[in-house]
Design a protein around this motif. Sequence first.
Motif, PDB file in Angstrom:
ATOM      1  N   GLY A  20       0.740  -0.975   0.030  1.00 29.15           N
ATOM      2  CA  GLY A  20       0.249   0.168  -0.302  1.00 29.15           C
ATOM      3  C   GLY A  20       0.635   1.317  -0.350  1.00 29.15           C
ATOM      4  N   VAL A  21       1.528   1.813  -0.900  1.00 29.07           N
ATOM      5  CA  VAL A  21       2.436   2.432  -1.021  1.00 29.07           C
ATOM      6  C   VAL A  21       1.778   3.581  -1.495  1.00 29.07           C
ATOM      7  CG1 VAL A  21       4.315   3.383  -2.153  1.00 29.07           C
ATOM      8  CG2 VAL A  21       4.205   1.143  -1.509  1.00 29.07           C
ATOM      9  N   ASP A  22       1.998   5.175  -0.668  1.00 30.74           N
ATOM     10  CA  ASP A  22       1.254   6.389  -1.443  1.00 30.74           C
ATOM     11  C   ASP A  22       2.402   6.938  -1.620  1.00 30.74           C
ATOM     12  OD1 ASP A  22      -1.571   5.799  -1.091  1.00 30.74           O
ATOM     13  OD2 ASP A  22      -1.313   5.338   1.194  1.00 30.74           O
ATOM     14  N   LEU A  23       2.468   8.324  -2.645  1.00 30.48           N
ATOM     15  CA  LEU A  23       3.795   8.699  -3.131  1.00 30.48           C
ATOM     16  C   LEU A  23       3.835  10.166  -4.196  1.00 30.48           C
ATOM     17  CD1 LEU A  23       6.969   9.222  -2.401  1.00 30.48           C
ATOM     18  CD2 LEU A  23       7.147   7.248  -4.331  1.00 30.48           C
ATOM     19  N   GLU A  24       4.243  10.940  -4.388  1.00 31.03           N
ATOM     20  CA  GLU A  24       3.866  11.978  -5.263  1.00 31.03           C
ATOM     21  C   GLU A  24       5.640  12.244  -4.784  1.00 31.03           C
ATOM     22  OE1 GLU A  24       1.216  15.834  -3.723  1.00 31.03           O
ATOM     23  OE2 GLU A  24       0.007  14.100  -3.986  1.00 31.03           O
ATOM     24  N   VAL A  25       5.749  11.744  -6.641  1.00 27.63           N
ATOM     25  CA  VAL A  25       7.666  12.293  -6.400  1.00 27.63           C
ATOM     26  C   VAL A  25       7.022  13.839  -7.492  1.00 27.63           C
ATOM     27  CG1 VAL A  25       9.065  12.137  -8.178  1.00 27.63           C
ATOM     28  CG2 VAL A  25       7.929  10.244  -6.988  1.00 27.63           C
ATOM     29  N   PRO A  26       7.750  14.912  -7.348  1.00 21.95           N
ATOM     30  CA  PRO A  26       7.456  16.287  -7.728  1.00 21.95           C
ATOM     31  C   PRO A  26       7.984  16.524  -8.252  1.00 21.95           C
ATOM     32  CG  PRO A  26       8.648  16.744  -5.606  1.00 21.95           C
ATOM     33  CD  PRO A  26       8.275  14.811  -5.678  1.00 21.95           C
ATOM     34  N   ASP A  27       7.192  17.330 -10.047  1.00 20.54           N
ATOM     35  CA  ASP A  27       8.649  18.227 -10.815  1.00 20.54           C
ATOM     36  C   ASP A  27       9.235  19.002 -10.733  1.00 20.54           C
ATOM     37  OD1 ASP A  27       6.761  16.590 -12.765  1.00 20.54           O
ATOM     38  OD2 ASP A  27       5.326  18.201 -13.271  1.00 20.54           O
ATOM     39  N   GLY A  28      10.783  19.066 -11.218  1.00 18.28           N
ATOM     40  CA  GLY A  28      11.176  19.995 -11.378  1.00 18.28           C
ATOM     41  C   GLY A  28      12.828  19.277  -9.903  1.00 18.28           C
ATOM     42  N   LYS A  29      12.501  18.735  -9.877  1.00 19.07           N
ATOM     43  CA  LYS A  29      13.339  17.844  -8.554  1.00 19.07           C
ATOM     44  C   LYS A  29      13.648  16.661  -8.916  1.00 19.07           C
ATOM     45  CE  LYS A  29      11.583  20.554  -4.398  1.00 19.07           C
ATOM     46  NZ  LYS A  29      10.407  20.129  -3.201  1.00 19.07           N
ATOM     47  N   PHE A 169      31.789   6.854 -11.705  1.00 22.41           N
ATOM     48  CA  PHE A 169      30.536   7.114 -10.866  1.00 22.41           C
ATOM     49  C   PHE A 169      31.128   8.660 -10.580  1.00 22.41           C
ATOM     50  CE2 PHE A 169      29.812   8.223  -6.028  1.00 22.41           C
ATOM     51  CZ  PHE A 169      28.067   8.038  -6.048  1.00 22.41           C
ATOM     52  N   GLN A 170      32.052   9.758 -10.307  1.00 21.08           N
ATOM     53  CA  GLN A 170      31.290  10.613 -10.490  1.00 21.08           C
ATOM     54  C   GLN A 170      31.035  11.355 -11.767  1.00 21.08           C
ATOM     55  OE1 GLN A 170      36.077  10.769  -9.623  1.00 21.08           O
ATOM     56  NE2 GLN A 170      35.584  10.783  -7.910  1.00 21.08           N
ATOM     57  N   ASN A 171      31.849  11.168 -12.916  1.00 14.45           N
ATOM     58  CA  ASN A 171      31.216  11.690 -13.715  1.00 14.45           C
ATOM     59  C   ASN A 171      29.326  11.831 -13.666  1.00 14.45           C
ATOM     60  OD1 ASN A 171      29.840  11.365 -16.764  1.00 14.45           O
ATOM     61  ND2 ASN A 171      31.470  12.697 -16.736  1.00 14.45           N
ATOM     62  N   LEU A 172      28.701  10.293 -12.968  1.00 17.75           N
ATOM     63  CA  LEU A 172      27.612  10.368 -13.114  1.00 17.75           C
ATOM     64  C   LEU A 172      26.991  11.148 -12.060  1.00 17.75           C
ATOM     65  CD1 LEU A 172      25.071   7.597 -13.307  1.00 17.75           C
ATOM     66  CD2 LEU A 172      25.220   6.807 -11.597  1.00 17.75           C
ATOM     67  N   ILE A 173      26.907  11.653 -10.961  1.00 13.04           N
ATOM     68  CA  ILE A 173      26.470  12.239 -10.073  1.00 13.04           C
ATOM     69  C   ILE A 173      26.873  13.516 -11.224  1.00 13.04           C
ATOM     70  CG2 ILE A 173      27.226  14.039  -7.968  1.00 13.04           C
ATOM     71  CD1 ILE A 173      26.257  11.092  -7.502  1.00 13.04           C
ATOM     72  N   GLN A 174      27.437  14.796 -11.887  1.00 10.51           N
ATOM     73  CA  GLN A 174      27.517  15.421 -12.976  1.00 10.51           C
ATOM     74  C   GLN A 174      26.378  15.443 -13.813  1.00 10.51           C
ATOM     75  OE1 GLN A 174      31.205  15.991 -14.430  1.00 10.51           O
ATOM     76  NE2 GLN A 174      32.637  16.155 -12.716  1.00 10.51           N
ATOM     77  N   VAL A 175      26.572  14.322 -14.052  1.00  9.27           N
ATOM     78  CA  VAL A 175      25.189  14.313 -14.727  1.00  9.27           C
ATOM     79  C   VAL A 175      23.479  14.436 -14.117  1.00  9.27           C
ATOM     80  CG1 VAL A 175      23.237  11.967 -16.650  1.00  9.27           C
ATOM     81  CG2 VAL A 175      26.171  12.121 -16.392  1.00  9.27           C
ATOM     82  N   PHE A 176      23.397  14.235 -13.169  1.00  4.44           N
ATOM     83  CA  PHE A 176      21.976  13.982 -12.684  1.00  4.44           C
ATOM     84  C   PHE A 176      22.108  16.069 -11.977  1.00  4.44           C
ATOM     85  CE2 PHE A 176      22.376   9.200 -11.045  1.00  4.44           C
ATOM     86  CZ  PHE A 176      21.792   9.060 -11.716  1.00  4.44           C
ATOM     87  N   GLN A 177      22.888  16.197 -11.571  1.00  2.24           N
ATOM     88  CA  GLN A 177      23.315  17.351 -11.023  1.00  2.24           C
ATOM     89  C   GLN A 177      23.224  18.237 -12.464  1.00  2.24           C
ATOM     90  OE1 GLN A 177      26.846  16.918  -9.086  1.00  2.24           O
ATOM     91  NE2 GLN A 177      26.330  18.078  -7.352  1.00  2.24           N
ATOM     92  N   GLU A 178      23.475  17.937 -14.276  1.00  3.88           N
ATOM     93  CA  GLU A 178      23.179  18.702 -15.009  1.00  3.88           C
ATOM     94  C   GLU A 178      20.952  18.493 -15.544  1.00  3.88           C
ATOM     95  OE1 GLU A 178      25.328  17.571 -17.784  1.00  3.88           O
ATOM     96  OE2 GLU A 178      27.742  18.447 -16.521  1.00  3.88           O
ATOM     97  N   LEU A 179      21.145  17.392 -15.145  1.00  2.92           N
ATOM     98  CA  LEU A 179      19.849  16.864 -15.425  1.00  2.92           C
ATOM     99  C   LEU A 179      18.694  18.484 -14.808  1.00  2.92           C
ATOM    100  CD1 LEU A 179      19.439  13.338 -16.141  1.00  2.92           C
ATOM    101  CD2 LEU A 179      18.850  15.089 -17.561  1.00  2.92           C
ATOM    102  N   ARG A 180      19.322  18.122 -13.554  1.00  2.76           N
ATOM    103  CA  ARG A 180      18.057  18.254 -13.119  1.00  2.76           C
ATOM    104  C   ARG A 180      18.441  20.507 -12.740  1.00  2.76           C
ATOM    105  NH1 ARG A 180      19.818  18.173  -6.710  1.00  2.76           N
ATOM    106  NH2 ARG A 180      21.879  18.328  -7.667  1.00  2.76           N
ATOM    107  N   LYS A 181      19.365  20.591 -13.318  1.00  5.70           N
ATOM    108  CA  LYS A 181      19.275  22.472 -14.200  1.00  5.70           C
ATOM    109  C   LYS A 181      18.142  22.473 -15.572  1.00  5.70           C
ATOM    110  CE  LYS A 181      24.453  23.185 -13.480  1.00  5.70           C
ATOM    111  NZ  LYS A 181      25.487  23.013 -14.109  1.00  5.70           N
ATOM    112  N   ASP A 182      17.798  22.174 -15.840  1.00 13.26           N
ATOM    113  CA  ASP A 182      17.006  22.448 -17.081  1.00 13.26           C
ATOM    114  C   ASP A 182      15.721  21.193 -16.636  1.00 13.26           C
ATOM    115  OD1 ASP A 182      18.538  24.157 -18.052  1.00 13.26           O
ATOM    116  OD2 ASP A 182      19.643  22.552 -18.862  1.00 13.26           O
ATOM    117  N   LEU A 183      15.257  20.901 -15.901  1.00 11.15           N
ATOM    118  CA  LEU A 183      14.621  19.866 -15.803  1.00 11.15           C
ATOM    119  C   LEU A 183      13.071  20.202 -16.303  1.00 11.15           C
ATOM    120  CD1 LEU A 183      14.062  16.517 -15.014  1.00 11.15           C
ATOM    121  CD2 LEU A 183      14.098  16.833 -12.672  1.00 11.15           C
ATOM    122  N   GLU A 184      12.320  19.629 -16.697  1.00  9.59           N
ATOM    123  CA  GLU A 184      10.523  20.092 -16.652  1.00  9.59           C
ATOM    124  C   GLU A 184      10.111  19.083 -16.355  1.00  9.59           C
ATOM    125  OE1 GLU A 184      10.076  20.602 -20.908  1.00  9.59           O
ATOM    126  OE2 GLU A 184      11.313  22.690 -21.584  1.00  9.59           O
ATOM    127  N   GLY A 185      10.363  18.051 -16.188  1.00  6.34           N
ATOM    128  CA  GLY A 185       9.622  16.412 -15.555  1.00  6.34           C
ATOM    129  C   GLY A 185      10.471  16.636 -14.038  1.00  6.34           C
TER     130      GLY A 185
END
Length: 241
Positions: A20-29, A169-185
């Motif tokens: 019974g999982v209730d969860l909201e995942v917000p946009d832009g985050k 792994f270090q490059n992966l962290i950068q990818v996630f941080q860059e994704l977040r900058k222009d995130l529409e979803g």
Amino acid sequence: MLRLENLTWSAPGGGPVLRGVDLEVPDGKLTVITGPNGGGKTTIAKLVAGLETPDSGRILLDGEDITPLDVTSRARKGVSYAFQQPVRFKGLTVRDLLELAGGGQLDEDTLCAILSRVGLCAREYISREVDATLSGGEIKRIEIATVLARKSRLWIFDEPEAGIDLWSFQNLIQVFQELRKDLEGAVVVISHQERILSIADELVVISGGRVQDQGPGEKLLPGLLSGQGACAACPGKEDAI
């Protein structure tokens, strides 16, 4: 926004995994889902992607019930999923894979831009087959590149740190941080690795098939690391890469 309503799922021939999982995942985050092994983290990712079907409950994307949709239909809605263990494709090149993900032919500049985001040189990789000759770190980065090649609404990464080297792994962290900058979803990452948890905007703790806690990463992380939060089995020194 992604919303899960009273989601349940049991393993075939086994007991309940989600209760019974209730969860909201917000946009832009950047939302990171963490918790002990067997708690239901990867199951949630697979249910959202359409790789598994819930026993009950609903999955809504921007208010639309996508629960009945198959994995292909969800992909067309903008749901992208990166496996914990990427699939290899003998006879298929990196270019082929990226163009399939992007929905058409991609020029050299576009291919270079996508691959450089995951730390790969296009000249060295676009003609290589996606097979066993690639290392674990290489195949992981190529899979992430295919996710980036799509115009996604929701990105889901299942334990992206699994089986990769320190540089990757270090490059992966950068990818996630860059994704977040222009995130529409929204970006959802399944992980118990401390450095990924530390960049989360939102943390969700799953244990025993239920959401045990959810809130801003900066508020929840200290408790998780000290073992005083909702998940004492979450990251520790042994998780460092």
